[in-house]
Scaffold this active site. Structure first.
Site, short mmCIF file in Angstrom:
data_model
loop_
_atom_site.label_atom_id
_atom_site.label_comp_id
_atom_site.label_asym_id
_atom_site.label_seq_id
_atom_site.Cartn_x
_atom_site.Cartn_y
_atom_site.Cartn_z
CD GLU A 1 -15.55 -44.39 -50.00
OE1 GLU A 1 -14.59 -44.37 -50.79
OE2 GLU A 1 -16.69 -44.76 -50.28
CG ASP B 1 -6.58 -43.92 -56.65
OD1 ASP B 1 -7.80 -43.74 -56.67
OD2 ASP B 1 -5.99 -44.52 -55.73
#
Lengths: 256, 396
Positions: A46, A57
């Site tokens: 990814e 995140d």
């Protein structure tokens, strides 16, 4: 069949996927990191597209994104890097990021250019399922890309089944209700993995968030088809004294 | 012009809920229950009671005679600066804390820029005995040390946001992350008409008390409930949403939103989102966003920490897009001049944010029979350090 679908045809257990942020640590490291991951036998990769406000995140990926943006990384630049690399391997590549930069690039142009650059799937966690169905699904299919949705311990069974019906690659199971790079209650996590496993979904399920070592990788693989590690890999790259190739080798060996 | 968004939270093409799956369950639950809870009799009763006896409503609609004389029109000031905690922000925090309590949430998180929303949140958390965590940019914590002290005295924990420019946008990111990490026990108390649906609509409804009062107060004073103009400053846009709300369908009432131009629209140091932004996604909704060509959100600038935001609520983006709202802007300098003028003419020191709304009076061609309501969203106590720097110049 795209490369994601081919991968899960060949292999439906212990699939190891690794995430890294494009443009980090150095603007032109994309090729080196991809090659190192492929050479060390990673099953899926990814590539993170950096964004200024990555709310899903934690600090490690947020920092990597900020550095990558300061390094001049953009979607356009990433596509030109990928084009130059002329990737020819069976390891599927996915792009992961946030909707806004993709929207500014133009969603269809993004899918077209991604497909031409050898990308097989897209992960955009803030694209709503409802809008995917009405506005984006046909475009994604047109370019033979798999769109990957996230599910969490809070996602209802009804919604998981809906997501399963809309998916044709795999489902990304967030291991706990958390941002990337955090640890969590083990028993709760296993109960959740078991529940997903017992649902007998059509699509393979790969665990992400909180996969940082052999124990967390194996734990995910006992119940589901594989796991994704990102924060731990970026943390490893940050440690000095070794090359990207050496770090990558050590990291993959540690997980396997 | 409709007041409510559609069932998915859209005002025209703006709004929606662009959130990662980790927030879906919480946001979806809110979407399905907020209206029912807000409309319940027990909620309404408690909300109105607290607005009256705790926040000090209704706030006066004050006819500013000397300001009117100066600008040649009938100018009224809606005195939100007289609310408890010093700004309109408390209208919304009272509403949301009652909602959070009904949802059984024990832990309240909020973001704050200048600290006004943080103080208003810490205040209602103290009132209800709930744990309160306020995220605030590290830079803002230094600039607004007094508000940090107020929040701490009220029992809140103030957590610095240390990423990016360490201001409001980053504090909002940190609050969202906290919510993702604590989906079960935590309620995110957003301070403006931004964020994923239903926040923009919910906050607008809680602030709509401002325009509800303006209508009947104006009727009492003039015999007519409709002014010619309602003027309010806009960062995210909560005070403007409240001041415009009950006039949205009265097309004869001109709704003037004043953005912060900072050092000027073209200066590269500005926060005038409608002038500098493009359609994009920020903090969970589709709206106008100040961003680079690649879709990275840029850092805005204004002397006023409450207007220093790179987005704007979706309702306002829709008012801009459809032309229902008139969007103007005022520079730092114009806002400062307006603040000193109001202080000298009316004996009212406005917040720097509200001074932007006052500054618009100079830019509108007013007729002498025009009735103008300026929403004075907050008081200037928090801005005294900034005003002090400009005091010698004004006196000279």
């Amino acid at each position: 069949m795209n490369k994601i679908q081919q991968l899960f045809e060949r292999k439906n257990e212990k699939v190891l996927s690794v995430y890294f942020t494009a443009g980090y640590p150095q603007p032109d490291d994309t090729g080196r990191i991809l090659k190192a991951l492929v050479d060390n036998g990673v099953d899926m990769i990814e590539i993170g597209m950096p964004y200024s406000d990555p709310v899903a995140d934690g600090p490690v990926i947020e920092h990597a994104s900020a550095v990558a943006i300061a390094n001049g990384m953009t979607i356009k630049k990433l596509f030109s890097q990928l084009q130059e690399l002329k990737i020819d391997c069976e390891v599927p590549l996915l792009l992961m990021g946030y909707l806004n930069p993709v929207m500014q690039y133009g969603f269809e142009k993004f899918c077209k250019d991604a497909s031409e650059a050898g990308i097989s799937g897209i992960i955009l966690p803030d694209l709503p399922v409802r809008e995917f169905r009405t506005d984006y699904m046909d475009i994604v299919k047109k370019y033979a890309l798999s769109f990957v949705f996230l599910i969490t311990p809070e996602t209802s069974e009804e919604r998981i089944r809906e997501i399963d019906n809309l998916s044709d690659g795999f489902i990304y199971a967030v291991s706990s209700s958390s941002i990337t790079g955090r640890s969590t209650d083990q028993a709760k996590k296993e109960a959740y993995f078991r529940r997903i496993s017992e649902m007998q979904l059509k699509n393979p399920v790969v665990v992400g968030f909180g996969v940082r070592d052999k124990a967390t990788f194996d734990q995910a693989c006992r119940f589901l088809n594989g796991a994704i590690s990102g924060t731990a890999y970026i943390t490893q790259l940050n440690e000095g004294g070794k090359t990207i190739e050496e770090h990558t080798k050590a990291f993959v060996e540690m997980l396997r | 012009m409709t007041t409510h968004p559609d069932q998915y939270g859209f005002y025209g093409k703006f709004g929606g809920a662009y959130i990662p799956e980790m927030l879906y369950a919480n946001v979806e639950f809110l979407q399905h229950h907020y209206q029912q809870i807000i409309d319940s009799e027990s909620f309404r009763k408690e909300f109105e009671y607290l607005l009256k006896d705790y926040a000090g409503r209704e706030t006066p609609l004050y006819y500013a005679a000397r300001l009117s004389e100066k600008y040649g029109a009938y100018i009224y000031l809606k005195r939100e600066d007289l609310c408890h905690t010093g700004a309109h922000k408390v209208n919304n925090t009272i509403g949301q804390i009652l909602l959070a309590a009904r949802l059984g949430k024990k832990r309240i998180i909020a973001e704050t820029g200048a600290g006004q929303h943080g103080v208003a949140t810490a205040t209602v958390c103290a009132l209800k005995g709930l744990e309160c965590i306020v995220y605030m940019g590290e830079t803002d914590m230094k600039r607004q040390a007094l508000n940090v002290a107020r929040m701490e005295m009220l029992g809140a924990k103030v957590v610095p946001a240390t990423s990016g420019s360490k201001t409001l946008k980053d504090a909002t990111n940190e609050a969202i992350r906290d919510w993702i990490n604590h989906p079960e026990d935590t309620y995110y108390l957003i301070g403006s008409v931004v964020g994923p649906h239903p926040y923009p609509d919910m906050v607008a409804q809680f602030q709509s008390v401002i325009s509800r009062e303006i209508r009947h107060q104006l009727k009492e004073k003039t015999g007519n409930e409709l002014p010619d103009y309602v003027i309010a400053c806009v960062g995210g846009g909560s005070n403007a949403a409240g001041a415009f709300y009950h006039f949205l369908e009265d097309e004869d009432v001109k709704l003037v939103a004043v953005e912060a131009a900072g050092n000027g629209i073209e200066s590269g140091e500005s926060a005038a989102t409608t002038q500098l932004g493009r359609i994009g996604i920020l903090h969970g909704s589709k709206s106008l966003v100040m961003q680079t060509a690649d879709g990275q959100v840029v850092e805005p600038y204004s002397i006023s920490a409450g207007l220093d935001y790179p987005g704007i609520g979706p309702l306002h983006a829709h008012l801009f897009d459809t032309g229902r709202g008139t969007f103007m802007n005022a520079t730092d300098k114009e806002a400062l001049e307006a603040a000193f003028e109001l202080a000298r003419l009316e004996g009212i020191i406005p917040a720097l944010e509200s001074a932007h709304a006052v500054a618009a009076l100079k830019k509108i061609k007013l007729k002498k029979e025009d009735k103008v309501v300026v929403n004075l969203s907050g008081r200037g106590d928090k801005d005294m350090a900034t005003y002090l720097k400009y005091l010698p110049k004004q006196n000279g």
